[in-house]
Design an enzyme around this catalytic site. Structure first.
Site, PDB file in Angstrom:
ATOM      1  N   SER A  20       0.844  -1.196   0.000  1.00 24.40           N
ATOM      2  CA  SER A  20       0.000   0.000   0.000  1.00 24.40           C
ATOM      3  C   SER A  20       0.877   1.243   0.000  1.00 24.40           C
ATOM      4  O   SER A  20       2.014   1.226   0.489  1.00 24.40           O
ATOM      5  CB  SER A  20      -0.889   0.012   1.253  1.00 24.40           C
ATOM      6  OG  SER A  20      -1.495   1.276   1.450  1.00 24.40           O
ATOM      7  N   TYR A  48      -0.287  -0.305  10.692  1.00 29.59           N
ATOM      8  CA  TYR A  48      -0.635  -0.653   9.315  1.00 29.59           C
ATOM      9  C   TYR A  48       0.511  -0.323   8.366  1.00 29.59           C
ATOM     10  O   TYR A  48       0.898  -1.150   7.520  1.00 29.59           O
ATOM     11  CB  TYR A  48      -1.904   0.088   8.884  1.00 29.59           C
ATOM     12  CG  TYR A  48      -2.346  -0.237   7.478  1.00 29.59           C
ATOM     13  CD1 TYR A  48      -2.778  -1.528   7.147  1.00 29.59           C
ATOM     14  CD2 TYR A  48      -2.325   0.725   6.471  1.00 29.59           C
ATOM     15  CE1 TYR A  48      -3.182  -1.841   5.845  1.00 29.59           C
ATOM     16  CE2 TYR A  48      -2.731   0.422   5.173  1.00 29.59           C
ATOM     17  CZ  TYR A  48      -3.152  -0.863   4.874  1.00 29.59           C
ATOM     18  OH  TYR A  48      -3.541  -1.175   3.596  1.00 29.59           O
TER      19      TYR A  48
END
Length: 310
Positions: free
Chosen positions: A158, A184
């Site tokens: 990501s 994350y």
């Protein structure tokens, strides 16, 4: 590093665009997290190209519904559903033990984002355990199947990796305060480091491993966000001029890395918008690859840490 790779595709291309005319007959693929979001569209594009696709999912009922839908839209009935909980070591071990025969395409797509502080029975932070450690155990556990005929591994990272490297002194937030977004980002950096090290170790086995960012897509991944947080994300994305993608567009780079002949023999790289990413630039805060995600020493260290966690 050699010249960056570009392709005829871009941010608006879909997975079906990328694999149009590609024949995957006789190829076997596994897509994790294939019952929602870009996982569905990645599996659909692979199936449409003729691959035999296994949907590796936590919710097998949802997986069967997805498989039926993909069969209906592609005409390919060579679809299987298998249980896989990446945060559960026994589940991962069972999946790899039950796999029989060669595996040509593995798409490490499943993930969680921004979850409240949660730990596995081993004490591992859940996002790192799911997004990285589970996929590490899965991929290394399938190494023999992948090496049997040469294979592609696509690791879905990501743009959030830009936010943090891996804190090797406190990966699981035992000392530092827990931040769902730092956690994350750390797990997404780990995805890229894993791709770099895996390709380095396995290229001689005929296995190509690359990481990718799908872009900004509204999917079930946002389920932990409060309405206020979701509005903040939307505002920040619009502020820097990044366009939201559909799930079909979000799956395009996964499809490219997983199966396009344009990337034959290519590995150890990070792609976005169907091209190899350049270095991160503060002027373009939502694109590019961070230096901390390409650090070969960090990649080797992460592999050692991950081996100990298997």
């Amino acid at each position: 590093m050699s010249e960056r790779i570009s392709t005829p595709f871009d941010a608006e291309s879909t997975a079906s665009d990328v694999l149009a005319g590609v024949d995957l007959t006789g190829r076997r693929a596994v897509v994790t997290g294939a019952s929602s979001g870009i996982g569905v569209e990645t599996a659909r594009a692979l199936a449409a190209a003729g691959a035999e696709v296994t949907l590796a999912v936590r919710d097998t009922a949802a997986g069967r519904r997805t498989a039926d839908d993909i069969a209906g839209t592609t005409g390919n009935r060579a679809l299987h559903v298998a249980p896989l909980d990446l945060a559960d070591r026994a589940s991962v071990a069972a999946f790899t033990a039950n796999w029989d025969g060669p595996l040509h395409i593995l798409v490490n797509n499943a993930g969680i984002m921004g979850s409240p502080e949660t730990r596995t029975p081993e004490g591992w932070e859940l996002q790192f355990a799911t997004n990285h450690l589970g996929h590490f155990a899965l991929t290394t556990g399938l190494h023999r199947a992948l090496a049997a005929e040469g294979a592609r591994v696509a690791v879905v990272s990501s743009v959030a990796h830009l936010g943090a490297g891996v804190d090797f002194e406190d990966i699981h937030f035992h000392q530092r305060p827990y931040s769902p977004w730092v956690a994350y980002s750390q797990s997404k950096t780990a995805n890229i480091l894993f791709a770099i090290e895996a390709h380095k170790r396995w290229a001689d086995d005929g296995i190509s491993v690359n990481a990718l960012a799908p872009g900004v897509i509204m999917t079930n991944l946002q389920r932990y966000l409060t309405p206020e947080e979701l509005e903040q994300v939307k505002a920040s994305v619009e502020q820097v001029g990044v366009r939201w993608k559909t799930a079909e567009q979000g799956a395009a780079t996964s499809a490219l890395v997983a199966a396009s002949p344009l990337l034959d023999g290519v590995g150890g790289r990070y792609f976005e918008d169907c091209r190899e990413a350049g270095p991160a630039d503060a002027e373009q805060p939502r694109e590019g690859v961070a230096a901390h995600a390409l650090d070969p020493e960090a990649a080797a260290r992460l592999w050692e840490v991950s081996e100990q966690a298997r």
